[in-house]
Scaffold this active site. Structure first.
Site, PDB file in Angstrom:
ATOM      1  N   PRO A   1       0.816  -1.224   0.000  1.00  0.00           N
ATOM      2  CG  PRO A   1      -0.916  -1.594   1.535  1.00  0.00           C
ATOM      3  CD  PRO A   1       0.361  -2.190   1.015  1.00  0.00           C
TER       4      PRO A   1
ATOM      5  CD1 TRP B   1      -3.342  -1.318  -6.842  1.00  0.00           C
ATOM      6  CD2 TRP B   1      -1.259  -1.121  -6.071  1.00  0.00           C
ATOM      7  NE1 TRP B   1      -3.201  -0.065  -6.296  1.00  0.00           N
ATOM      8  CE2 TRP B   1      -1.946   0.076  -5.824  1.00  0.00           C
ATOM      9  CE3 TRP B   1       0.075  -1.244  -5.683  1.00  0.00           C
ATOM     10  CZ2 TRP B   1      -1.339   1.161  -5.184  1.00  0.00           C
ATOM     11  CZ3 TRP B   1       0.673  -0.162  -5.053  1.00  0.00           C
ATOM     12  CH2 TRP B   1      -0.017   1.019  -4.809  1.00  0.00           C
ATOM     13  CB  ILE B   2      -1.103  -9.070  -5.687  1.00  0.00           C
ATOM     14  CG1 ILE B   2      -0.340  -8.280  -4.608  1.00  0.00           C
ATOM     15  CG2 ILE B   2      -0.323 -10.308  -6.134  1.00  0.00           C
ATOM     16  CD1 ILE B   2       0.913  -7.547  -5.092  1.00  0.00           C
ATOM     17  CB  THR B   3      -1.345  -9.643 -11.504  1.00  0.00           C
ATOM     18  OG1 THR B   3      -1.155  -8.263 -11.813  1.00  0.00           O
ATOM     19  CG2 THR B   3      -1.967 -10.360 -12.687  1.00  0.00           C
TER      20      THR B   3
ATOM     21  CG  HIS C   1     -10.805  14.889 -44.843  1.00  0.00           C
ATOM     22  ND1 HIS C   1     -11.090  16.204 -45.132  1.00  0.00           N
ATOM     23  CD2 HIS C   1     -11.935  14.196 -45.106  1.00  0.00           C
ATOM     24  CE1 HIS C   1     -12.352  16.301 -45.528  1.00  0.00           C
ATOM     25  NE2 HIS C   1     -12.886  15.096 -45.528  1.00  0.00           N
ATOM     26  CD  GLN C   2      -1.802  17.397 -45.690  1.00  0.00           C
ATOM     27  OE1 GLN C   2      -1.770  18.441 -45.062  1.00  0.00           O
ATOM     28  NE2 GLN C   2      -1.222  17.245 -46.858  1.00  0.00           N
TER      29      GLN C   2
ATOM     30  CD  GLU D   1       6.710  -6.267 -15.151  1.00  0.00           C
ATOM     31  OE1 GLU D   1       7.698  -6.114 -15.860  1.00  0.00           O
ATOM     32  OE2 GLU D   1       6.528  -7.279 -14.471  1.00  0.00           O
TER      33      GLU D   1
ATOM     34  CD  GLN E   1       6.033   9.554 -14.192  1.00  0.00           C
ATOM     35  OE1 GLN E   1       5.466   8.525 -13.835  1.00  0.00           O
ATOM     36  NE2 GLN E   1       5.523  10.339 -15.126  1.00  0.00           N
TER      37      GLN E   1
HETATM   38  C1  FAD Z   1      -3.538  -3.493 -12.400  1.00  0.00           C
HETATM   39  C2  FAD Z   1      -2.277  -3.572 -11.618  1.00  0.00           C
HETATM   40  C3  FAD Z   1      -1.606  -4.771 -11.522  1.00  0.00           C
HETATM   41  C4  FAD Z   1      -0.443  -4.850 -10.744  1.00  0.00           C
HETATM   42  N1  FAD Z   1       0.170  -6.075 -10.585  1.00  0.00           N
HETATM   43  C5  FAD Z   1       1.171  -6.193  -9.672  1.00  0.00           C
HETATM   44  C6  FAD Z   1       1.685  -7.474  -9.324  1.00  0.00           C
HETATM   45  O1  FAD Z   1       1.267  -8.509  -9.843  1.00  0.00           O
HETATM   46  N2  FAD Z   1       2.654  -7.543  -8.370  1.00  0.00           N
HETATM   47  C7  FAD Z   1       3.141  -6.429  -7.755  1.00  0.00           C
HETATM   48  O2  FAD Z   1       3.996  -6.566  -6.902  1.00  0.00           O
HETATM   49  N3  FAD Z   1       2.681  -5.189  -8.067  1.00  0.00           N
HETATM   50  C8  FAD Z   1       1.698  -5.047  -8.999  1.00  0.00           C
HETATM   51  N4  FAD Z   1       1.177  -3.806  -9.292  1.00  0.00           N
HETATM   52  C9  FAD Z   1       1.697  -2.613  -8.605  1.00  0.00           C
HETATM   53  C10 FAD Z   1       2.505  -1.719  -9.514  1.00  0.00           C
HETATM   54  O3  FAD Z   1       3.699  -2.300  -9.858  1.00  0.00           O
HETATM   55  C11 FAD Z   1       2.660  -0.348  -8.806  1.00  0.00           C
HETATM   56  O4  FAD Z   1       1.400   0.255  -8.795  1.00  0.00           O
HETATM   57  C12 FAD Z   1       3.656   0.520  -9.511  1.00  0.00           C
HETATM   58  O5  FAD Z   1       4.940   0.023  -9.339  1.00  0.00           O
HETATM   59  C13 FAD Z   1       3.630   1.963  -8.999  1.00  0.00           C
HETATM   60  O6  FAD Z   1       3.714   2.010  -7.621  1.00  0.00           O
HETATM   61  P1  FAD Z   1       2.668   2.884  -6.751  1.00  0.00           P
HETATM   62  O7  FAD Z   1       1.344   2.554  -7.246  1.00  0.00           O
HETATM   63  O8  FAD Z   1       2.973   2.681  -5.347  1.00  0.00           O
HETATM   64  O9  FAD Z   1       2.980   4.377  -7.188  1.00  0.00           O
HETATM   65  P2  FAD Z   1       4.047   5.318  -6.482  1.00  0.00           P
HETATM   66  O10 FAD Z   1       5.343   4.618  -6.433  1.00  0.00           O
HETATM   67  O11 FAD Z   1       3.485   5.854  -5.251  1.00  0.00           O
HETATM   68  O12 FAD Z   1       4.155   6.471  -7.568  1.00  0.00           O
HETATM   69  C14 FAD Z   1       3.227   7.528  -7.637  1.00  0.00           C
HETATM   70  C15 FAD Z   1       3.713   8.499  -8.690  1.00  0.00           C
HETATM   71  O13 FAD Z   1       4.993   8.997  -8.311  1.00  0.00           O
HETATM   72  C16 FAD Z   1       5.898   8.810  -9.357  1.00  0.00           C
HETATM   73  N5  FAD Z   1       7.244   8.606  -8.832  1.00  0.00           N
HETATM   74  C17 FAD Z   1       7.633   7.723  -7.890  1.00  0.00           C
HETATM   75  N6  FAD Z   1       8.953   7.823  -7.714  1.00  0.00           N
HETATM   76  C18 FAD Z   1       9.405   8.773  -8.558  1.00  0.00           C
HETATM   77  C19 FAD Z   1      10.698   9.331  -8.849  1.00  0.00           C
HETATM   78  N7  FAD Z   1      11.784   8.917  -8.238  1.00  0.00           N
HETATM   79  N8  FAD Z   1      10.763  10.308  -9.793  1.00  0.00           N
HETATM   80  C20 FAD Z   1       9.670  10.750 -10.434  1.00  0.00           C
HETATM   81  N9  FAD Z   1       8.434  10.258 -10.196  1.00  0.00           N
HETATM   82  C21 FAD Z   1       8.308   9.283  -9.275  1.00  0.00           C
HETATM   83  C22 FAD Z   1       5.377   7.600 -10.096  1.00  0.00           C
HETATM   84  O14 FAD Z   1       5.859   7.539 -11.422  1.00  0.00           O
HETATM   85  C23 FAD Z   1       3.888   7.848 -10.052  1.00  0.00           C
HETATM   86  O15 FAD Z   1       3.543   8.753 -11.053  1.00  0.00           O
HETATM   87  C24 FAD Z   1       0.060  -3.694 -10.093  1.00  0.00           C
HETATM   88  C25 FAD Z   1      -0.613  -2.475 -10.227  1.00  0.00           C
HETATM   89  C26 FAD Z   1      -1.779  -2.406 -10.961  1.00  0.00           C
HETATM   90  C27 FAD Z   1      -2.506  -1.106 -11.022  1.00  0.00           C
END
Ligand code: FAD
Lengths: 414, 378
Positions: free
Chosen positions: A154, A182-184, A309-310, A394, A398
């Site tokens: 979280p 968010w675990i697939t 139409h271009q 993945e 950013q």
């Molecule tokens: C549908 C779905 C399936 C998923 N499946 C899996 C799974 O199977 N297993 C698993 O472990 N995870 C899974 N995830 C989690 C996913 O990998 C994370 O949501 C993702 O890595 C981003 O982390 P966060 O959501 O905590 O965003 P945060 O890390 O909180 O990021 C929030 C924002 O801050 C930006 N940010 C963060 N650090 C920086 C930086 N240093 N510089 C600039 N910008 C930054 C990010 O780009 C983003 O825009 C899944 C997520 C979704 C939505």
């Protein structure tokens, strides 16, 4: 370099996966999107034709079936010539085609690969066997079995060194506590690869993976999320409450110390999987582009052919350019992974570029189609919603740029 | 130029800002419910009726609230706030304005009185523009019309009793007012604006009397579309504004790599750009509204530009907001996922504005000729 898919193996995989996507996946895509349901029947069909959840393990294990290893190692080399390896390129080609059908269904079919990958790379033979055994046969609902990779939490997705889930040694067990977000496949998985901080003094190196079969006391599959897109792929929380696992289930060595066995050891794994994930974004973009291309070719606008139409013709040209550029990046990065070349920059560039392309192409395609694209179940509107995930999971867009920039400059700019 | 709001305008903004919070909850309810948004729509309409929404474009004499000229500036200010609440609810609440104004302007007194009376009594009307020529209109020598084709999805159509259709027939532009009962109306539930009571309209050799034609004047059609586009633009900017508000708050709370994500330069720039665009969009909307109210010759032009710009702003802002929320942005528990779904209709309804603008420039090169290009340096 085989980035132009000139090999019969790549051509064959492309043809088979495209046919499967067209005949099986596409017709079911709108229903699973609307119902937010896993396509169990399609997953079974996919498994029956060799897209099994265990395939990845097989191709990477010494004890995998010879056919699987041959495909990954390159069986089509003429006598006397160096064998070419195709594992990542095959996966990229196949993923693009399946995601062209439906990215959500693609992820339902292939989502277990994410968990299989660290097991294949870091697991002992016993762990590989445990993982495979968990995925053999059907679950209590008669469904094919799936696996989940539980890393994100979280409070942390991008900064995986800040994991809060802990692993504490207790005799010949590790006790895992924390929650995963968010675990697939998080609700249905038959086996989980759970990551926990087992030695904070080692930082990232102290984060270790565990193979945890479903039913292990203390591992509680949580609530399923309702999502913007890829709705045929299940996403859920996973809770760990005093989950006791035998030391032998810790990936790699059972002694937590070597950074190479910890999370740092997964770096190569991500470099290998990112091009494949990027290929899925290319598949979505390609699908939307084809849809709107057909429309422009076949329709007129108040009496004038749309193609004349271009404004519209150039929009299509732009789409074609961006999609082709993304695909070339994907195949370059995948090819490098297959050659065991350092591909970190290319893998991240491919992922970031393809994610942006998918978003831009689907958005533009909707605008070109007009109100019709708002119809419930319209494929282009679905692809628009599906595309966004490729800039998030993945490693976000950013984070990919951060990796590329670090390769260029040698430091993490903030 | 003075962009400050007078007292009445400030009151409107404050009232609708409060209402927007309620509308947001209703919108969320419509998003989650499986009654196709009907419950939320009923509640929203009832609550908004207390604020005069729905009858604000109907003359007082017919039971409405309009005395004197209709103010597009007030409507734009309201739209900016309603967009911050819920795009679906907002679409529903704004739906009566174009039919009411069009009837007052171009219908016979009897037709106008009948429509205004119905709307004042709580009926709903809606408007659609057939930008892609999906409907074929044949006009008989008697002036009667035959309509064939499909339109929509159109917001509010599932509950509307009347529809204004802006289209073309062989003779050129035509604006029609018709009872929805003349057509086959199929309610649909798209992924965005889920409270908006959408429906598709199918016409199979539907005959309408000549009196259904409100106008064939191209300038009148432009005017109708200007009202519509300006309202769309205002609501789009409202949605973008809310998206920015959400991401600004979240990016201060969320910490990654030991710092609030809002302090990463890439995200700071992303937010800043969207905020600049939202601000610019707001100015353009209010400028276009002032032009409409003043009857300026460039009003239609400005409304079209405002809509074109605002559609891009809301697209970018909603996609960026989801990005800033990361994984939470992709799931329904957080508000921005809905915004990304809601953003699309602003760009898609009544046609692709970018294309409309290109075609207009091509057709009417003289209007856009401007001053001659300076001579080359010798
Ligand atoms: C549908 C779905 C399936 C998923 N499946 C899996 C799974 O199977 N297993 C698993 O472990 N995870 C899974 N995830 C989690 C996913 O990998 C994370 O949501 C993702 O890595 C981003 O982390 P966060 O959501 O905590 O965003 P945060 O890390 O909180 O990021 C929030 C924002 O801050 C930006 N940010 C963060 N650090 C920086 C930086 N240093 N510089 C600039 N910008 C930054 C990010 O780009 C983003 O825009 C899944 C997520 C979704 C939505």
């Amino acid at each position: 370099m085989d980035i132009f898919q000139d090999s019969p193996i790549l051509q064959g995989v492309k043809a088979i996966t495209h046919a499967f996507a067209e005949q099986v996946i596409r017709p079911a895509a709108a229903r699973h999107d609307a119902e937010e349901s896993m396509p169990w029947d399609i997953m079974e069909q996919a498994a029956n034709i060799g897209m099994a959840q265990t395939a990845l393990i097989d191709t990477m294990s010494a004890d995998g079936p010879p056919e699987a290893q041959a495909a990954a190692q390159g069986a089509d080399a003429p006598p006397g010539k160096k064998k070419r390896r195709y594992g990542r390129q095959l996966a990229a080609v196949g993923s693009e085609e399946l995601a062209w059908g439906c990215a959500g269904i693609m992820l339902a079919i292939g989502g277990s690969g994410l968990a299989a990958s660290p097991v294949a790379r870091m697991g002992t033979d016993a762990q590989k066997k445990l993982f495979k055994d968990c995925l053999t046969g059907k679950d209590e609902h008669g469904h094919v079995k799936v696996a989940a990779m539980a890393l994100s939490e979280p409070a942390t997705g991008s900064d995986i060194s800040a994991l809060k889930t802990t692993g504490v040694k207790d005799g010949d067990h590790w006790v895992l506590n924390g929650s995963k977000q968010w675990i697939t496949n998080g609700k249905s998985a038959a086996v989980f690869v759970v990551w926990a901080q087992c030695d904070p003094s080692l930082g990232r190196g102290g984060v270790r993976g565990f193979v945890v079969p479903r039913g292990t006391p203390g591992l509680i599959p949580g609530r399923k999320e309702i999502k913007l897109g890829i709705r045929a792929s299940e996403t859920a929380q996973v809770i760990l409450e005093d989950c006791r696992v035998p030391v032998e289930w810790m990936l790699g060595s059972s002694v937590p110390a070597g950074a190479q066995e910890g999370l740092s050891g997964t770096k190569k794994m991500l470099d290998a999987t990112r091009p494949v994930v990027a290929a899925q974004a290319v598949g979505i973009a390609q699908a939307a582009y084809e849809h709107v291309l057909r429309r422009v070719q076949s329709s007129s606008l108040h009496g004038t052919p749309m193609a004349g139409h271009q404004h519209l013709a150039f929009a299509l040209a732009e789409m074609e350019m961006e999609i082709s550029a993304s695909r070339l990046l994907v195949h370059r990065a995948a090819w490098m992974a297959d050659q065991d070349l350092e591909n970190v920059k290319w893998a991240s560039m491919a992922k970031a570029h393809a994610a942006r392309t998918a978003q831009e192409v689907t958005t533009r395609a909707m605008a070109m189609l007009g109100e019709e694209a708002l119809e419930p179940g319209h494929p282009v509107e679905k692809w628009y919603r599906d595309a966004k995930i490729y800039d998030i999971f993945e490693g976000t867009g950013q984070i990919q740029r951060r990796i590329v920039a670090k390769e260029l400059l040698g430091l993490n700019a903030t | 130029m003075d962009f400050s709001l007078d007292e009445e305008q400030q009151l409107i903004v404050a009232t609708f800002r409060r209402f927007a919070d309620e509308a947001r909850k209703l919108g969320q309810h419509a998003d989650e419910s499986d009654d196709s948004g009907a419950g939320a729509a009923r509640t929203a309409l009832a609550k908004a009726a207390d604020l005069g929404v729905g009858i604000d474009a109907i003359p007082e004499a017919a039971g409405g609230m309009l005395s004197g000229a209709y103010s597009h500036t007030i409507r734009a200010l309201r739209g900016l706030e309603l967009g911050r609440g819920c795009a679906g609810v907002a679409a529903l609440l704004e739906s009566n304005v174009e039919p009411a104004l069009a009837a007052a302007r171009w219908a016979s007194p009897e037709v106008a009185a009948a429509l205004h009376g119905a709307l004042a009594g709580g009926a709903l009307a809606t408007t659609t523009h057939d930008a892609l020529g999906r409907i074929t209109i044949t006009t008989a020598a008697s002036g009667d019309l035959t309509l064939d084709g499909t339109l929509g999805p159109v917001p509010a159509l599932a509950d509307a009793a009347h529809i204004v259709i802006s289209a073309r027939d062989a003779a050129g532009p035509v604006v029609i007012l018709a009872p929805t009962s003349a057509f086959t109306i199929t309610p649909v539930f798209p992924s965005g604006w889920r409270a908006a009571r959408w429906a598709r309209l199918d016409a199979k050799a539907v005959r309408l009397p000549a009196a259904a034609v409100l106008t064939r004047d191209p300038a009148a059609q432009h005017e109708l579309l200007s009202w519509y586009k300006l309202s769309l633009a205002a609501r789009a900017i409202g949605v973008a504004d809310f998206a920015m508000q959400c991401s600004a708050g979240y990016s201060q709370e969320r910490v990654q790599f030991n710092q609030p994500i809002g302090s990463f330069e890439s995200l700071a720039r992303m937010q800043d750009q969207s905020e600049t665009a939202t601000l610019a969009g707001r100015f353009l909307v209010l400028r276009a509204a002032a032009a409409l109210d003043a009857g300026s010759p460039d009003a239609a032009e400005l409304c079209s530009r405002a809509r074109d710009f605002a559609a891009g702003v809301v697209r970018r802002a909603s996609i960026d907001a989801v990005q800033i929320y990361g994984g939470y942005g992709f799931v329904r528990d957080f508000p921005v996922e809905k915004l990304m779904r809601d953003a699309r209709a602003f760009e898609v309804l009544a046609g692709d504005e970018a294309l409309t603008r290109v075609l207009a420039r091509r057709q009417d090169a003289a209007t856009y000729a401007g001053a001659p290009a300076p001579a080359a340096r010798s």
